[in-house]
Design an enzyme around this catalytic site. Structure first.
Site, PDB file in Angstrom:
ATOM      1  N   MET B  31      15.875  44.629  11.688  1.00 40.68           N
ATOM      2  CA  MET B  31      16.343  45.263  11.849  1.00 40.68           C
ATOM      3  C   MET B  31      15.710  45.884  13.036  1.00 40.68           C
ATOM      4  O   MET B  31      15.284  47.309  13.514  1.00 40.68           O
ATOM      5  CB  MET B  31      16.874  46.658  10.809  1.00 40.68           C
ATOM      6  N   TYR B  33      12.554  47.980  15.958  1.00 47.85           N
ATOM      7  CA  TYR B  33      10.858  48.712  15.805  1.00 47.85           C
ATOM      8  C   TYR B  33       9.594  47.437  14.541  1.00 47.85           C
ATOM      9  O   TYR B  33       9.266  47.793  13.343  1.00 47.85           O
ATOM     10  CB  TYR B  33      11.141  49.704  14.501  1.00 47.85           C
ATOM     11  N   HIS B  38       6.949  41.070  10.619  1.00 48.69           N
ATOM     12  CA  HIS B  38       8.082  40.693  11.656  1.00 48.69           C
ATOM     13  C   HIS B  38       7.595  39.421  12.574  1.00 48.69           C
ATOM     14  O   HIS B  38       7.748  38.191  12.733  1.00 48.69           O
ATOM     15  CB  HIS B  38       8.602  41.198  12.538  1.00 48.69           C
ATOM     16  N   GLN B  62      23.654  48.274   5.268  1.00 48.58           N
ATOM     17  CA  GLN B  62      23.356  48.427   3.497  1.00 48.58           C
ATOM     18  C   GLN B  62      22.375  49.964   3.575  1.00 48.58           C
ATOM     19  O   GLN B  62      21.926  50.055   2.553  1.00 48.58           O
ATOM     20  CB  GLN B  62      22.129  47.158   4.068  1.00 48.58           C
ATOM     21  N   GLY B 149      10.486  38.190   4.572  1.00 46.69           N
ATOM     22  CA  GLY B 149       9.215  38.850   4.789  1.00 46.69           C
ATOM     23  C   GLY B 149       8.924  38.795   3.087  1.00 46.69           C
ATOM     24  O   GLY B 149       9.721  39.456   2.423  1.00 46.69           O
ATOM     25  N   GLU B 150       7.956  38.431   2.292  1.00 46.39           N
ATOM     26  CA  GLU B 150       8.314  38.836   1.263  1.00 46.39           C
ATOM     27  C   GLU B 150       7.791  40.336   0.353  1.00 46.39           C
ATOM     28  O   GLU B 150       8.336  40.473  -0.648  1.00 46.39           O
ATOM     29  CB  GLU B 150       6.808  38.022   0.205  1.00 46.39           C
ATOM     30  N   VAL B 178       2.810  41.625   5.000  1.00 47.11           N
ATOM     31  CA  VAL B 178       1.110  42.101   5.764  1.00 47.11           C
ATOM     32  C   VAL B 178       1.056  43.253   6.136  1.00 47.11           C
ATOM     33  O   VAL B 178       2.174  44.542   6.024  1.00 47.11           O
ATOM     34  CB  VAL B 178       1.429  41.833   7.679  1.00 47.11           C
ATOM     35  N   LEU B 186       2.889  46.615   5.836  1.00 46.14           N
ATOM     36  CA  LEU B 186       3.453  47.362   7.061  1.00 46.14           C
ATOM     37  C   LEU B 186       5.054  47.214   7.007  1.00 46.14           C
ATOM     38  O   LEU B 186       5.949  46.732   5.897  1.00 46.14           O
ATOM     39  CB  LEU B 186       3.126  46.197   7.699  1.00 46.14           C
TER      40      LEU B 186
END
Lengths: 283, 283
Positions: B31, B33, B38, B62, B149-150, B178, B186
């Protein structure tokens, strides 16, 4: 010319034939018990594509609780021969467990009006099952072109909507309804009809043909044509009308006066057998 | 290195690069930014694939009615540069109207428990929007590998389920969460936090790290670990817990005693900003 039962084997077969190049794949999804209507789709796919895949799968998620899932006619040996003779390279005939794993719970649903009217009224979960299986098969086969019969006019409209909304990179090609010589629309379900039901069922095509004649002679009033058809069908004692609708052929919205390409669509039960038929009116 | 706004141009670009051959496409849907989380996905995609596509699209379906759709942070120029520097070949940044046409009404939905618990409780339509947009983007980009991402552990599990159930021929590759140097996970939403909220939000990672320490020192009782975390978070006056859950890492089912790989997942609001975080416990 392969009969393939598993998704992995199908993907391998397609990958081997492609050999790293992008080929045009034509796909004809069916529930089997093939008739000339299906074969016309396979022949058209053969003309248009490098590789033709036909699936034969009686999809449980598109049947309602009291419908004919268990009795749906099957003859895979005959189907395989007919499909290959009509131009299929691969016939995919998976078991239910191969397609729906135990905890499968993801569905594709066209939520608009399109799925709620006509056959959606008496079969409220039908089209959700159709769009889910078609999306799954599209992902497995990854065709360039997919072929559907105009006998299932509402299904064609719903699949076109799904393809547009979910950005499938697939052309939906619809082919004309095919009839017996006496006018009965071909359907795998015609084998359910008793001799008497089969005779009376001719009223469906007869009334559609006559309505078209009335239209061509100047009758543009949808309500009058609808009543004409209903009266004709109700003259048969074994017929129970589910619906007779006169609709814009593209949007499937009801119309009063015929001004754009129109479809007359009907569903009628004879005993336990539910038949559908339709006819297009050009302007 | 292209910034592309329309589906047709994206498909043409991919087709031109492929030039009739099947290339491995890596896809990173975001999405925007972009932050280091990312970028770690993009870098991984660069390592694994011939062609890397990054999408930047703030997906309205969403977001719930009172959520932050309108204020979601955007900076496409910065994002484009970051994506390209991290290895993206194509950045796809469509307008909402390009992705959702006016009468769009088809949705992909994982109907099981997986979408109803955790974030699904306070965001009941969230995951339906996620699976629909991801399915659409999968159909547009047709990747071999897709990267998530987890940090969004529930999202990863749901997308894996969708891919399995709908037979997408795509590998879902999840990459570790991260953090900032001080431990904060993050998130593009971190910019919403006031100085004080930002300080107090450190309690999330702190409590997860300490809980992991307790686990490594022998505490296997999920309820005790959960209470420990809740107490720590509740010690901060600006924190309002949405959930703290200790779950089987694969099935996301609640557990009493930690015996298999486990995830502690939490969502906490600071002011209007809802943050999520998680940590894995290996056995």
């Amino acid at each position: 010319m392969s009969l393939i039962k598993t998704i992995d084997k199908l993907k391998n077969e397609i990958r081997n034939i492609q050999n790293g190049k992008i080929l045009n794949i034509g796909f004809v999804p069916t529930m089997g018990y093939l008739h000339e209507g299906h074969l016309s789709l396979i022949k058209k796919a053969r003309e248009d594509n490098d590789l033709v895949v036909v699936s034969i799968f009686v999809n449980p998620t598109q049947f309602g609780k009291n419908e004919d899932l268990d009795s749906y006619p099957k003859d895979i040996d005959r189907d395989f021969k007919l499909a290959v003779d009509s131009g299929a390279d691969i016939v995919f005939n998976p078991e239910v467990e191969e397609i729906y794993t135990k905890n499968s719970c993801t569905f594709v649903n066209v939520e608009g009006d399109l799925t709620k009217k006509l056959c959606g009224l008496s079969r409220p979960t039908h089209f959700k099952g159709v769009t889910t299986i078609v999306a799954k098969l599209f992902n497995i086969v990854r065709p360039k072109n997919a072929y559907f019969g105009e006998k299932d006019a509402q299904q064609v409209a719903i699949i076109e909507k799904m393809v547009e909304d979910l950005n499938f990179d697939i052309n939906i090609i619809s082919c004309p309804l095919v009839r017996e010589d006496d006018g009965l629309a071909l359907s795998s379900r015609n084998v359910y009809l008793s001799k008497e039901e089969r005779e009376q069922a001719l009223i469906l095509s007869e009334s559609l043909f006559k309505a078209k004649e009335l239209y061509l002679n100047g009758e543009k009033d949808a309500k009058k044509l609808k009543e004409f058809i209903e009266n004709k069908i109700n003259s048969k004692n074994l017929a129970r009308i589910d619906y007779v609708e006169i609709l814009d052929a593209k949007t499937l919205e009801e119309i009063d006066v015929i001004k754009t390409k129109t479809i007359i669509a009907l569903a009628v039960k004879f005993g336990k057998t539910r038949l559908i038929d339709n006819i297009y009116l050009e302007v």
